[in-house]
Design a protein around this motif. Structure first.
Motif, PDB file in Angstrom:
ATOM      1  N   GLN A   1       0.803  -1.088  -0.008  1.00 50.28           N
ATOM      2  CA  GLN A   1      -0.051   0.003   0.002  1.00 50.28           C
ATOM      3  C   GLN A   1       0.867   1.274   0.048  1.00 50.28           C
ATOM      4  OE1 GLN A   1      -2.197  -1.095   3.482  1.00 50.28           O
ATOM      5  NE2 GLN A   1      -4.270  -1.010   2.163  1.00 50.28           N
ATOM      6  N   ALA A   2       1.909   1.348   0.766  1.00 48.50           N
ATOM      7  CA  ALA A   2       2.753   2.438   0.789  1.00 48.50           C
ATOM      8  C   ALA A   2       3.401   2.685  -0.431  1.00 48.50           C
ATOM      9  CB  ALA A   2       3.794   2.234   2.110  1.00 48.50           C
ATOM     10  N   GLU A   3       3.886   1.458  -1.230  1.00 47.30           N
ATOM     11  CA  GLU A   3       4.495   1.606  -2.428  1.00 47.30           C
ATOM     12  C   GLU A   3       3.491   2.397  -3.268  1.00 47.30           C
ATOM     13  OE1 GLU A   3       6.845  -1.208  -5.693  1.00 47.30           O
ATOM     14  OE2 GLU A   3       5.756  -2.149  -4.143  1.00 47.30           O
ATOM     15  N   ALA A   4       2.562   1.932  -3.302  1.00 50.10           N
ATOM     16  CA  ALA A   4       1.322   2.143  -4.445  1.00 50.10           C
ATOM     17  C   ALA A   4       0.956   3.648  -4.167  1.00 50.10           C
ATOM     18  CB  ALA A   4      -0.083   1.497  -4.297  1.00 50.10           C
ATOM     19  N   ALA A   5       1.059   4.335  -2.833  1.00 49.38           N
ATOM     20  CA  ALA A   5       0.724   5.718  -2.564  1.00 49.38           C
ATOM     21  C   ALA A   5       1.885   6.375  -1.849  1.00 49.38           C
ATOM     22  CB  ALA A   5      -0.243   5.734  -1.821  1.00 49.38           C
ATOM     23  N   PRO A   6       3.136   6.559  -2.365  1.00 49.24           N
ATOM     24  CA  PRO A   6       4.375   7.171  -1.898  1.00 49.24           C
ATOM     25  C   PRO A   6       4.127   8.727  -1.544  1.00 49.24           C
ATOM     26  CG  PRO A   6       4.637   6.975  -4.365  1.00 49.24           C
ATOM     27  CD  PRO A   6       3.287   6.162  -3.945  1.00 49.24           C
ATOM     28  N   GLY A   7       5.031   9.205  -1.138  1.00 46.50           N
ATOM     29  CA  GLY A   7       4.804  10.693  -0.775  1.00 46.50           C
ATOM     30  C   GLY A   7       4.372  11.035   0.230  1.00 46.50           C
ATOM     31  N   ARG A   8       3.921  10.440   1.359  1.00 41.46           N
ATOM     32  CA  ARG A   8       3.307  10.789   2.564  1.00 41.46           C
ATOM     33  C   ARG A   8       4.358  10.605   3.558  1.00 41.46           C
ATOM     34  NH1 ARG A   8      -2.990   9.626   4.405  1.00 41.46           N
ATOM     35  NH2 ARG A   8      -3.063  11.199   6.037  1.00 41.46           N
ATOM     36  N   TYR A   9       4.834  11.838   4.202  1.00 42.58           N
ATOM     37  CA  TYR A   9       6.088  11.751   5.038  1.00 42.58           C
ATOM     38  C   TYR A   9       5.483  12.212   6.488  1.00 42.58           C
ATOM     39  CZ  TYR A   9       7.958  12.009   0.474  1.00 42.58           C
ATOM     40  OH  TYR A   9       8.255  11.606  -0.711  1.00 42.58           O
ATOM     41  N   SER A  10       5.267  11.073   7.164  1.00 46.75           N
ATOM     42  CA  SER A  10       4.285  11.414   8.432  1.00 46.75           C
ATOM     43  C   SER A  10       4.641   9.890   9.227  1.00 46.75           C
ATOM     44  CB  SER A  10       2.659  11.391   8.114  1.00 46.75           C
ATOM     45  OG  SER A  10       2.100  11.128   9.491  1.00 46.75           O
ATOM     46  N   LEU A  11       5.098  10.122  10.366  1.00 44.18           N
ATOM     47  CA  LEU A  11       4.959   8.870  11.399  1.00 44.18           C
ATOM     48  C   LEU A  11       3.643   8.107  11.454  1.00 44.18           C
ATOM     49  CD1 LEU A  11       6.514   7.059  13.493  1.00 44.18           C
ATOM     50  CD2 LEU A  11       6.245   9.022  15.186  1.00 44.18           C
ATOM     51  N   PHE A  12       2.725   8.873  11.735  1.00 45.50           N
ATOM     52  CA  PHE A  12       1.423   8.421  12.370  1.00 45.50           C
ATOM     53  C   PHE A  12       0.481   7.806  10.879  1.00 45.50           C
ATOM     54  CE2 PHE A  12       2.444   8.779  16.482  1.00 45.50           C
ATOM     55  CZ  PHE A  12       1.925   7.877  17.334  1.00 45.50           C
ATOM     56  N   THR A  13       0.733   8.496   9.988  1.00 44.50           N
ATOM     57  CA  THR A  13      -0.212   8.252   8.813  1.00 44.50           C
ATOM     58  C   THR A  13       0.659   7.983   7.577  1.00 44.50           C
ATOM     59  OG1 THR A  13      -0.049  10.660   8.165  1.00 44.50           O
ATOM     60  CG2 THR A  13      -1.967   9.910   9.609  1.00 44.50           C
ATOM     61  N   GLY A  14       1.931   8.022   7.688  1.00 42.64           N
ATOM     62  CA  GLY A  14       2.700   7.808   6.269  1.00 42.64           C
ATOM     63  C   GLY A  14       3.565   6.656   6.325  1.00 42.64           C
ATOM     64  N   GLY A  15       4.555   6.504   5.315  1.00 35.02           N
ATOM     65  CA  GLY A  15       5.336   5.589   4.960  1.00 35.02           C
ATOM     66  C   GLY A  15       6.518   5.199   6.113  1.00 35.02           C
ATOM     67  N   VAL A  16       7.187   6.056   6.644  1.00 39.52           N
ATOM     68  CA  VAL A  16       7.997   5.796   7.580  1.00 39.52           C
ATOM     69  C   VAL A  16       7.607   5.085   8.967  1.00 39.52           C
ATOM     70  CG1 VAL A  16       9.737   7.612   7.225  1.00 39.52           C
ATOM     71  CG2 VAL A  16       7.821   8.025   8.790  1.00 39.52           C
ATOM     72  N   GLY A  17       6.286   5.143   9.307  1.00 37.55           N
ATOM     73  CA  GLY A  17       5.248   4.325  10.134  1.00 37.55           C
ATOM     74  C   GLY A  17       5.100   2.915   9.616  1.00 37.55           C
ATOM     75  N   VAL A  18       4.948   2.962   8.563  1.00 36.53           N
ATOM     76  CA  VAL A  18       4.790   1.545   7.766  1.00 36.53           C
ATOM     77  C   VAL A  18       6.299   0.783   7.832  1.00 36.53           C
ATOM     78  CG1 VAL A  18       4.107   0.082   5.654  1.00 36.53           C
ATOM     79  CG2 VAL A  18       3.081   2.084   6.251  1.00 36.53           C
TER      80      VAL A  18
END
Length: 391
Positions: free
Chosen positions: A353-370
């Protein structure tokens, strides 16, 4: 019906593979590196930025959280970053002081809003001190912890339960008694405001509530209060477990919880089955003391529901990764390998899911949390980011 099936999708059948997962984590880190601007930090997602002035700075969905996540991944051996994280944290603090990430006037915020761990300056000071220990940072953080002692929101994101976590971390790192003193002052004040039935009342965004979940309610408060040995260390988890047993909604061996004590499972906003409200967050946060039958029933519901669809996505707060932590916690409590395997299925799906929707830079809602969740599945490490530790 304990969840809204329309909000979920079946988990991928792609098998777990350590090397593919490690590569996916490195890709998320590389994307964050590539998008970073030393002056302007990271671009903001429209949903995350509502009511705030970009770039976002806070720990919840801004640069502070991304910086901490990158540092944690490096410390845990799951990535390398070319960003000077200490300088980035310093720049984040500078920008926050110019334009705090405090939501628009349409919603009511607490009087001590700037002292919040996840949405205010306290979290940024903690991250910056961890990267560059300095006396001015810890003095300012201690001030913020004490300012937040009587925060009327009575919850983790904005209120004193969040700054309890900061005080506990600083005491662990420094050994200084002033942090333990601040923790005790805050905890005693919080316990004094507890309702006679063991709950707390939140004056939250202009509404009065008595919530149950980790982000805004009972189990998040109890979690903060159990960080240090105290006079209530034995009674509080037992009493919280009794409340959760009373409030649980159980059907056919599955369990979840309403957002508010005594409230409907399906209010106007719909049924929530995510970390911040519902079974996943209750299991992930209350696992040490929750009745084991309810723990398994909540984990089973989370497993059967599957992954969140695109609307809520892959993240920690209300997405696939946050739900997966319930399975990791159940594995820790029970030792049953089935739950670790289930958590890893959630991680594989969340990474896709993160790969399909990149560009969200956020701990609780984005890729680094994943990425942190996937790393936790590699290590069989059930610590939930921020709540369960900073290293």
């Amino acid at each position: 019906m304990l969840f809204d099936a329309a909000g979920f999708e079946p988990l991928t059948d792609e098998p777990w593979d350590d090397e593919r997962v490690r590569a996916a984590i490195r890709t998320i880190v590389a994307d964050a590196d590539g998008a970073f601007d030393p002056v302007g930090l990271w671009p903001a997602n429209e949903w995350d930025a509502w009511g705030s002035t970009p770039p976002l700075k806070n720990l919840y969905c801004g640069a502070g959280g991304v910086i901490w996540a990158l540092d944690a991944l490096v410390r845990r051996g799951h990535g390398e970053t070319g960003i000077d994280l200490a300088a980035a944290a310093e720049r984040t603090l500078e920008l926050w002081r110019e334009a705090p990430d405090l939501a628009a006037a349409e919603i009511e915020l607490p009087s001590a809003r700037e002292s919040s761990l996840l949405c205010g300056e306290a979290g940024l000071l903690l991250v910056s001190w961890r990267l560059t220990p300095r006396g001015d940072l810890d003095d300012r953080l201690l001030q913020r912890v004490r300012e937040n002692r009587d925060n009327e929101f009575e919850e983790l994101l904005w209120g004193s339960p969040g700054t309890l976590l900061a005080a506990r971390a600083m005491h662990e790192w420094t050994g200084e008694e002033r942090w333990l003193d601040a923790w005790r002052e805050t905890a005693e004040a919080l316990m004094a405001r507890r309702d006679s039935d063991g709950l707390w009342t939140q004056q939250l965004y202009g509404s009065t509530d008595r919530l149950l979940g980790p982000a805004h309610g009972l189990v998040g408060i109890v979690h903060g209060l159990l960080q240090v040995e105290s006079e209530w260390s034995e009674s509080l988890p037992r009493e919280a477990a009794e409340i959760l047993a009373r409030e649980a909604i159980v059907e056919d061996g599955l369990a979840t919880w309403p957002a508010a004590a005594g409230g409907p499972l399906a209010p106007a906003s719909g049924i929530r089955l995510q970390w911040c409200h519902g079974a996943p967050g209750m299991v992930a946060t209350a696992a040490p003391y929750l009745d084991e039958e309810l723990l398994r029933a909540g984990a089973e519901l989370t497993w059967r529901a599957g992954a969140h669809r695109e609307e809520k996505g892959a993240g920690l707060c209300h997405g696939t990764s946050g739900n997966g932590y319930a399975l990791l916690k159940t594995f820790e409590r029970t030792g049953d390998e089935r739950w670790l395997e289930g958590a890893r299925s959630f991680a594989v799906h969340a990474l896709a899911q993160a790969e399909a929707a990149p560009g969200r830079y956020s701990l609780f809602t984005g890729g680094v949390g994943v990425a942190l969740f996937a790393a936790a599945c590699l290590d069989a490490d059930p610590r939930f980011p921020v709540l369960d530790g900073w290293d």
